[in-house]
Write a protein that holds these residues in place. Structure first.
Motif, mmCIF file in Angstrom:
data_model
loop_
_atom_site.group_PDB
_atom_site.id
_atom_site.type_symbol
_atom_site.label_atom_id
_atom_site.label_comp_id
_atom_site.label_asym_id
_atom_site.label_seq_id
_atom_site.Cartn_x
_atom_site.Cartn_y
_atom_site.Cartn_z
ATOM 1 N N GLU A 149 3.933 7.369 2.591
ATOM 2 C CA GLU A 149 3.931 6.190 3.462
ATOM 3 C C GLU A 149 3.710 4.945 2.611
ATOM 4 O O GLU A 149 2.743 4.856 1.853
ATOM 5 C CB GLU A 149 2.861 6.268 4.538
ATOM 6 C CG GLU A 149 2.849 5.022 5.442
ATOM 7 C CD GLU A 149 1.977 5.189 6.678
ATOM 8 O OE1 GLU A 149 1.171 4.283 6.932
ATOM 9 O OE2 GLU A 149 2.109 6.211 7.367
ATOM 10 N N LEU A 150 4.604 3.990 2.771
ATOM 11 C CA LEU A 150 4.493 2.686 2.131
ATOM 12 C C LEU A 150 4.222 1.677 3.234
ATOM 13 O O LEU A 150 4.922 1.646 4.240
ATOM 14 C CB LEU A 150 5.803 2.349 1.418
ATOM 15 C CG LEU A 150 5.822 1.155 0.454
ATOM 16 C CD1 LEU A 150 5.011 1.455 -0.798
ATOM 17 C CD2 LEU A 150 7.262 0.817 0.062
ATOM 18 N N GLY A 193 0.829 -1.188 0.000
ATOM 19 C CA GLY A 193 0.000 0.000 0.000
ATOM 20 C C GLY A 193 0.870 1.247 0.000
ATOM 21 O O GLY A 193 1.924 1.278 0.630
ATOM 22 N N LEU A 194 0.426 2.278 -0.722
ATOM 23 C CA LEU A 194 1.184 3.519 -0.780
ATOM 24 C C LEU A 194 0.205 4.684 -0.825
ATOM 25 O O LEU A 194 -0.766 4.664 -1.573
ATOM 26 C CB LEU A 194 2.092 3.556 -2.008
ATOM 27 C CG LEU A 194 2.989 4.800 -2.160
ATOM 28 C CD1 LEU A 194 4.325 4.416 -2.791
ATOM 29 C CD2 LEU A 194 2.310 5.866 -3.030
ATOM 30 N N TYR A 195 0.463 5.672 0.033
ATOM 31 C CA TYR A 195 -0.309 6.907 -0.082
ATOM 32 C C TYR A 195 0.598 8.104 0.133
ATOM 33 O O TYR A 195 1.664 8.007 0.743
ATOM 34 C CB TYR A 195 -1.522 6.925 0.853
ATOM 35 C CG TYR A 195 -1.254 7.042 2.330
ATOM 36 C CD1 TYR A 195 -1.253 8.287 2.964
ATOM 37 C CD2 TYR A 195 -1.054 5.911 3.115
ATOM 38 C CE1 TYR A 195 -1.045 8.402 4.328
ATOM 39 C CE2 TYR A 195 -0.853 6.013 4.483
ATOM 40 C CZ TYR A 195 -0.844 7.268 5.085
ATOM 41 O OH TYR A 195 -0.635 7.380 6.434
ATOM 42 N N ILE A 196 0.165 9.245 -0.422
ATOM 43 C CA ILE A 196 0.922 10.481 -0.363
ATOM 44 C C ILE A 196 0.039 11.544 0.282
ATOM 45 O O ILE A 196 -1.172 11.598 0.026
ATOM 46 C CB ILE A 196 1.353 10.931 -1.777
ATOM 47 C CG1 ILE A 196 2.264 9.866 -2.418
ATOM 48 C CG2 ILE A 196 2.071 12.282 -1.731
ATOM 49 C CD1 ILE A 196 2.596 10.139 -3.874
ATOM 50 N N VAL A 197 0.645 12.365 1.139
ATOM 51 C CA VAL A 197 -0.091 13.454 1.770
ATOM 52 C C VAL A 197 0.578 14.783 1.443
ATOM 53 O O VAL A 197 1.769 14.829 1.117
ATOM 54 C CB VAL A 197 -0.169 13.276 3.308
ATOM 55 C CG1 VAL A 197 -0.881 11.978 3.659
ATOM 56 C CG2 VAL A 197 1.226 13.317 3.952
ATOM 57 N N ASP A 198 -0.207 15.866 1.534
ATOM 58 C CA ASP A 198 0.369 17.193 1.351
ATOM 59 C C ASP A 198 0.896 17.712 2.690
ATOM 60 O O ASP A 198 0.927 16.971 3.683
ATOM 61 C CB ASP A 198 -0.652 18.153 0.738
ATOM 62 C CG ASP A 198 -1.883 18.362 1.617
ATOM 63 O OD1 ASP A 198 -1.824 18.077 2.825
ATOM 64 O OD2 ASP A 198 -2.907 18.817 1.078
ATOM 65 N N LYS A 199 1.291 18.975 2.754
ATOM 66 C CA LYS A 199 1.891 19.514 3.972
ATOM 67 C C LYS A 199 0.919 19.512 5.158
ATOM 68 O O LYS A 199 1.334 19.486 6.314
ATOM 69 C CB LYS A 199 2.387 20.945 3.727
ATOM 70 C CG LYS A 199 3.621 21.012 2.825
ATOM 71 C CD LYS A 199 4.155 22.420 2.723
ATOM 72 C CE LYS A 199 4.776 22.869 4.044
ATOM 73 N NZ LYS A 199 5.445 24.190 3.912
ATOM 74 N N ASN A 200 -0.370 19.516 4.863
ATOM 75 C CA ASN A 200 -1.384 19.467 5.920
ATOM 76 C C ASN A 200 -1.801 18.040 6.256
ATOM 77 O O ASN A 200 -2.753 17.831 6.991
ATOM 78 C CB ASN A 200 -2.610 20.285 5.511
ATOM 79 C CG ASN A 200 -2.294 21.759 5.339
ATOM 80 O OD1 ASN A 200 -1.593 22.340 6.155
ATOM 81 N ND2 ASN A 200 -2.787 22.354 4.257
ATOM 82 N N ARG A 201 -1.103 17.067 5.674
ATOM 83 C CA ARG A 201 -1.335 15.641 5.868
ATOM 84 C C ARG A 201 -2.688 15.184 5.330
ATOM 85 O O ARG A 201 -3.272 14.212 5.783
ATOM 86 C CB ARG A 201 -1.172 15.250 7.344
ATOM 87 C CG ARG A 201 0.271 15.355 7.833
ATOM 88 C CD ARG A 201 0.380 15.239 9.319
ATOM 89 N NE ARG A 201 -0.073 13.942 9.786
ATOM 90 C CZ ARG A 201 -0.509 13.727 11.023
ATOM 91 N NH1 ARG A 201 -0.557 14.715 11.889
ATOM 92 N NH2 ARG A 201 -0.890 12.524 11.386
#
Length: 299
Positions: free
Chosen positions: A117-118, A17-25
């Motif tokens: 996050e992976l 699983g992989l997700y990406i967040v911006d500076k505000n999470r």
């Protein structure tokens, strides 16, 4: 096809699983494996923060990581990559153990513009599925929870007691009961009660070792047979499971349902029979009930 176009297709085909967040999470990317592991489709999470009743990570002690202890938040602050084994919340309500690796997302100038996050499912899902097929063949399965039924538990205990008698192989049992389960059924109906039973069973399954066995003894009672374990480790495991369930919920008609469990834990002793072992664990369970519930009594 350039790398920017190919990137989503590449990461959608990886096993983790992989997700990406911006500076505000807030979540800006969510791959197919993240959907499979968590049960949440991308459309349900994009634009939201993972702490908004999505993943709500816990560590091994039951601490909530989305309130100041999050590895991803720390990494975005100090730019240090981190790895950790934690427990995420599945959409269906149960907790899944995952291994996470987090890093920053930087712009061309090296400024942090987000985080990555992976995460890898480290539950014994494949082995559990094989066990389910074996139990189905032997009619030893509880249909609702997909755990061993009482007959399956007794058969497993017979084998473990014989192995202990002949070779001294230790094992322990956890006798568990859902606190105030009748209130759930009376207030929300038996369908809601069934959901709660299933979520608890899934939590046991996701957090069991390949050679342990969990079963439904009857009603809202469960038994775990924990093989090759010390007394101290058994008590620690019992408290970890109890804490995971305390921090787990399932949705019923939009209402989050949360329960706790009380538990009796004991290690097999010389001369034990199935009856003496279960009776001792049952007595300890009721000590936990009498002491206020949501606790483990060990002896």
């Amino acid at each position: 096809m350039d790398i920017k176009t190919a990137f989503p297709k590449i990461v959608d085909n990886i096993h983790d699983g992989l997700y990406i967040v911006d500076k505000n999470r807030a979540i800006t990317f969510w791959n197919k494996a993240a959907e499979r592991i968590t049960g949440y489709a991308a459309g349900e999470v994009l634009g939201k923060k993972c702490s908004e009743n999505i993943l709500t990570h816990l560590d091994g002690k039951g601490n909530k990581l989305c309130t100041g202890r999050c590895p991803l938040e720390k990494t975005m602050a100090d730019k240090k990559m981190r790895e950790a084994d934690i427990f995420l919340h599945h959409k269906n309500g149960h907790r899944i153990p995952v291994s996470v690796r987090v890093s920053t997302l930087n712009d061309t100038a090296g400024n942090v513009i987000g985080g990555i996050e992976l995460f890898t499912d480290i539950s014994y899902q494949t082995l559990t599925e094989q066990r389910i097929k074996e139990l189905e063949k032997l009619a030893l399965l509880d249909i609702l929870t997909q755990l061993a039924n009482r007959t399956g538990i007794i058969r497993a205990l017979q084998g473990d007691l014989e192995e202990h008698k002949r070779y001294g192989v230790p094992f322990g049992i956890l006798f568990m009961d859902i606190d105030h389960f009748k209130v759930v059924n009376d207030t929300f109906g038996h369908d809601a009660g069934d959901k709660v039973l299933k979520v608890i069973a899934d939590t046991f399954t996701a957090n069991s070792r390949a050679f342990d066995l969990y079963g439904r003894w009857g009603g809202e009672e469960f038994i775990g047979i924990i093989r090759n374990i010390t007394a101290e480790a058994l008590e620690s495991l019992g408290n970890r499971l109890r804490t995971l369930i305390e921090n787990t919920f399932c949705l019923h008609e939009g209402i989050p349902l949360k329960v706790t469990i009380s538990m009796g834990a004991t290690i097999v002793r010389r001369g034990d029979t199935i009856d003496t072992l279960i009776k001792r664990a049952d007595t300890l369970l009721y000590e936990s009930k009498a002491s206020g519930r949501n606790r483990t009594s060990f002896r």
